[in-house]
Write a protein that holds these residues in place. Sequence first.
Motif, mmCIF file in Angstrom:
data_model
loop_
_atom_site.group_PDB
_atom_site.id
_atom_site.type_symbol
_atom_site.label_atom_id
_atom_site.label_comp_id
_atom_site.label_asym_id
_atom_site.label_seq_id
_atom_site.Cartn_x
_atom_site.Cartn_y
_atom_site.Cartn_z
ATOM 1 N N SER A 99 -0.546 13.982 32.388
ATOM 2 C CA SER A 99 -1.053 14.798 31.281
ATOM 3 C C SER A 99 -1.643 16.151 31.684
ATOM 4 N N HIS A 100 -1.765 16.434 32.980
ATOM 5 C CA HIS A 100 -2.501 17.653 33.351
ATOM 6 C C HIS A 100 -1.566 18.793 33.741
ATOM 7 N N THR A 102 2.194 16.216 22.168
ATOM 8 C CA THR A 102 1.256 17.331 22.276
ATOM 9 C C THR A 102 1.736 18.556 21.517
ATOM 10 N N ASP A 103 0.786 19.411 21.147
ATOM 11 C CA ASP A 103 1.163 20.680 20.496
ATOM 12 C C ASP A 103 1.809 21.651 21.487
ATOM 13 N N GLU A 104 1.668 21.362 22.800
ATOM 14 C CA GLU A 104 2.197 22.302 23.800
ATOM 15 C C GLU A 104 3.724 22.409 23.759
ATOM 16 N N TYR A 156 4.829 20.406 32.335
ATOM 17 C CA TYR A 156 4.256 19.336 31.509
ATOM 18 C C TYR A 156 4.829 19.376 30.103
ATOM 19 N N ASN A 191 -5.801 20.067 21.793
ATOM 20 C CA ASN A 191 -6.669 19.651 22.913
ATOM 21 C C ASN A 191 -7.752 18.682 22.467
ATOM 22 N N GLU A 220 -11.029 16.660 35.453
ATOM 23 C CA GLU A 220 -10.171 17.739 35.945
ATOM 24 C C GLU A 220 -9.900 18.694 34.773
ATOM 25 N N LYS A 221 -10.148 18.214 33.542
ATOM 26 C CA LYS A 221 -9.886 19.005 32.346
ATOM 27 C C LYS A 221 -11.112 19.876 32.050
ATOM 28 N N LEU A 222 -10.883 20.976 31.319
ATOM 29 C CA LEU A 222 -11.904 22.029 31.212
ATOM 30 C C LEU A 222 -13.320 21.519 30.904
ATOM 31 N N PRO A 249 -14.710 27.771 37.420
ATOM 32 C CA PRO A 249 -13.504 28.589 37.628
ATOM 33 C C PRO A 249 -12.762 28.907 36.328
ATOM 34 N N TYR A 273 -9.868 30.629 34.385
ATOM 35 C CA TYR A 273 -8.551 31.173 34.723
ATOM 36 C C TYR A 273 -8.345 32.516 34.028
ATOM 37 N N ARG A 313 -7.636 27.727 22.712
ATOM 38 C CA ARG A 313 -7.259 26.325 22.519
ATOM 39 C C ARG A 313 -7.926 25.830 21.234
ATOM 40 N N ASN A 367 -11.374 30.460 25.480
ATOM 41 C CA ASN A 367 -12.004 29.667 26.546
ATOM 42 C C ASN A 367 -13.386 30.210 26.899
ATOM 43 N N ARG A 408 -3.713 30.563 35.700
ATOM 44 C CA ARG A 408 -2.719 29.477 35.769
ATOM 45 C C ARG A 408 -1.324 30.105 35.599
ATOM 46 N N HIS A 440 0.521 30.623 31.973
ATOM 47 C CA HIS A 440 -0.568 30.152 31.096
ATOM 48 C C HIS A 440 -0.312 30.506 29.623
HETATM 49 O O1 DAU Z 1 -2.933 21.091 23.780
HETATM 50 C C1 DAU Z 1 -2.886 19.761 24.157
HETATM 51 C C2 DAU Z 1 -2.973 19.639 25.669
HETATM 52 O O2 DAU Z 1 -4.318 19.942 26.032
HETATM 53 C C3 DAU Z 1 -2.576 18.261 26.179
HETATM 54 O O3 DAU Z 1 -1.241 18.014 25.870
HETATM 55 C C4 DAU Z 1 -2.797 18.166 27.694
HETATM 56 O O4 DAU Z 1 -2.511 16.849 28.141
HETATM 57 C C5 DAU Z 1 -4.248 18.488 27.981
HETATM 58 O O5 DAU Z 1 -4.471 18.474 29.379
HETATM 59 C C6 DAU Z 1 -4.628 19.865 27.414
HETATM 60 O O6 DAU Z 1 -3.949 20.910 28.132
HETATM 61 P P1 DAU Z 1 -4.689 22.277 28.549
HETATM 62 O O7 DAU Z 1 -3.987 22.865 29.696
HETATM 63 O O8 DAU Z 1 -4.911 23.132 27.352
HETATM 64 O O9 DAU Z 1 -6.143 21.682 28.979
HETATM 65 P P2 DAU Z 1 -7.125 22.028 30.198
HETATM 66 O O10 DAU Z 1 -8.414 21.316 29.946
HETATM 67 O O11 DAU Z 1 -6.465 21.860 31.511
HETATM 68 O O12 DAU Z 1 -7.385 23.601 30.004
HETATM 69 C C7 DAU Z 1 -7.943 24.119 28.810
HETATM 70 C C8 DAU Z 1 -7.975 25.639 28.943
HETATM 71 O O13 DAU Z 1 -8.944 26.000 29.946
HETATM 72 C C9 DAU Z 1 -6.665 26.241 29.405
HETATM 73 O O14 DAU Z 1 -6.474 27.503 28.773
HETATM 74 C C10 DAU Z 1 -6.860 26.447 30.911
HETATM 75 C C11 DAU Z 1 -8.354 26.736 31.026
HETATM 76 N N1 DAU Z 1 -8.988 26.263 32.284
HETATM 77 C C12 DAU Z 1 -8.813 24.955 32.641
HETATM 78 C C13 DAU Z 1 -9.385 24.459 33.788
HETATM 79 C C14 DAU Z 1 -9.179 23.012 34.190
HETATM 80 C C15 DAU Z 1 -9.778 27.110 33.039
HETATM 81 O O15 DAU Z 1 -9.953 28.295 32.686
HETATM 82 N N2 DAU Z 1 -10.354 26.623 34.176
HETATM 83 C C16 DAU Z 1 -10.178 25.323 34.600
HETATM 84 O O16 DAU Z 1 -10.729 24.944 35.665
#
Ligand code: DAU
Length: 376
Positions: A110-111, A154-156, A179, A208, A217-219, A234, A236, A243, A278, A310, A313
């Motif tokens: 999922s990540h 997922t919406d992605e 993903y 999300n 590991e998720k935000l 961190p 990005y 989101r 974010n 990322r 992104h």
């Molecule tokens: O939209 C649904 C999706 O949401 C799900 O399908 C995925 O399984 C789930 O992991 C999530 O994906 P994202 O990539 O949006 O989630 P994440 O928490 O990894 O990141 C959220 C936002 O924050 C994204 O724009 C990237 C940013 N980010 C993330 C991390 C981990 C950062 O800026 N710094 C970070 O360290």
Amino acid sequence: MIIVGYLLHIDVYLLAIKDMMNKMEKNILITGGAGFIGSHVVRRMVKSYPTYGIYNLDKLTYAGNLENLKDIEHLSNYHFIKGDICDGELLQQIFERHQIDGVIHLAAESHVDRSILNPMEFVRTNVIGTVSLLNVAKNYWKERQDVLFYHVSTDEVYGSLAEGAYFYETTPYDPQSPYSASKASSDHFVRAYGNTYGLPYLISNCSNNYGPYQFPEKLIPLFIANILHEKPLPVYGKGENIRDWLWVEDHAEAIDLIFHKGKAGETYNIGGRNEWRNIDLIHVLCEKMDHKLGRKPGSSAALITYVKDRAGHDMRYAIDPSKLQRELGWKPSLTFEEGLDLTIDWYLANQDWVKRVQTGAYRDYYQLQYGERFNS
Ligand code: DAU
Ligand code: NAD
């Protein structure tokens, strides 16, 4: 109840005999139930439907944690099976022995960041695993129409949005990461099995999620943990990506509703109309953490560190959930303010859970709790 060593152990046969004697109203296979969203779905289904047999099939990858389900594992309608959705033989045994009537399929890698580093694992589980499951369901159910294969997606899959636009159920797929490409592919296979073999299916595409038991590991859970330990946050790129956040239990409720009331062959978008840049979300989180930890205002925000973006992104996601609201009457139960407070409070109160995940100790739970009795 835990089932391991599937081919070898007498407990499986005893369980099957018990199933036959107390035929449940329905037997539901939930995949990925030891993960973040899956554990909320399993808990809800086990508690709300005592006349259903709930079978949680999970491989227990790094993201699977049986400690998430400690509070319900003693209930007699809950059964855990350790296994891989790519293992067709195991799937066939599960369907036959437990007379499965419905599938709620959540198991996945999922990540997004991990998919950039290791896309093959995403193809294996998300694409091949889903097709294995579809194949066994189709062969076992034959032409039955009183069954359901529900794919949680997922919406992605819809790609990245321009300002002012929204994802509808009719939005063309345009996945941008390994993903999302793997999830889009699995959605296509689900529809193909419906179209070609008449398999009754449902798909939902959600935004999300956040809340208790999300892997750090998720935000949101990562930043809560880092703030607590005064480590860098961190961000990005410029932190301007948007989101759309939903409380995980509202997602679980939507899944329950769609599974029971959704029209086979339909797709439903799930989201709380809750878009955040974010960096704005991170500032709110920092302010709340300063307040809850009794730290000087601004101390958490001082940890913000802009890092390399990322790769690929996606800029913005935003769900239009009108169909789900109109047709099935779903609505989110909490404001983001309330949900974020509950989430932070849960992580602060469950530091032991976080520590066990971060050190890897959670991986022993399965072995310690059930290993001796059921190890194959
Ligand atoms: O939209 C649904 C999706 O949401 C799900 O399908 C995925 O399984 C789930 O992991 C999530 O994906 P994202 O990539 O949006 O989630 P994440 O928490 O990894 O990141 C959220 C936002 O924050 C994204 O724009 C990237 C940013 N980010 C993330 C991390 C981990 C950062 O800026 N710094 C970070 O360290
Ligand atoms: P997660 O990573 O927390 O959990 C995934 C679970 O699947 C884990 O328990 C893992 O052990 C299990 N699993 C992985 N590979 C497996 C395999 N080959 N066989 C059996 N089990 C396996 O994921 P999550 O965030 O809870 O997401 C669950 C589902 O919801 C996924 O399909 C994801 O695409 C979808 N989704 C997630 C979000 C989100 O914000 N997290 C939003 C929309 C949709």
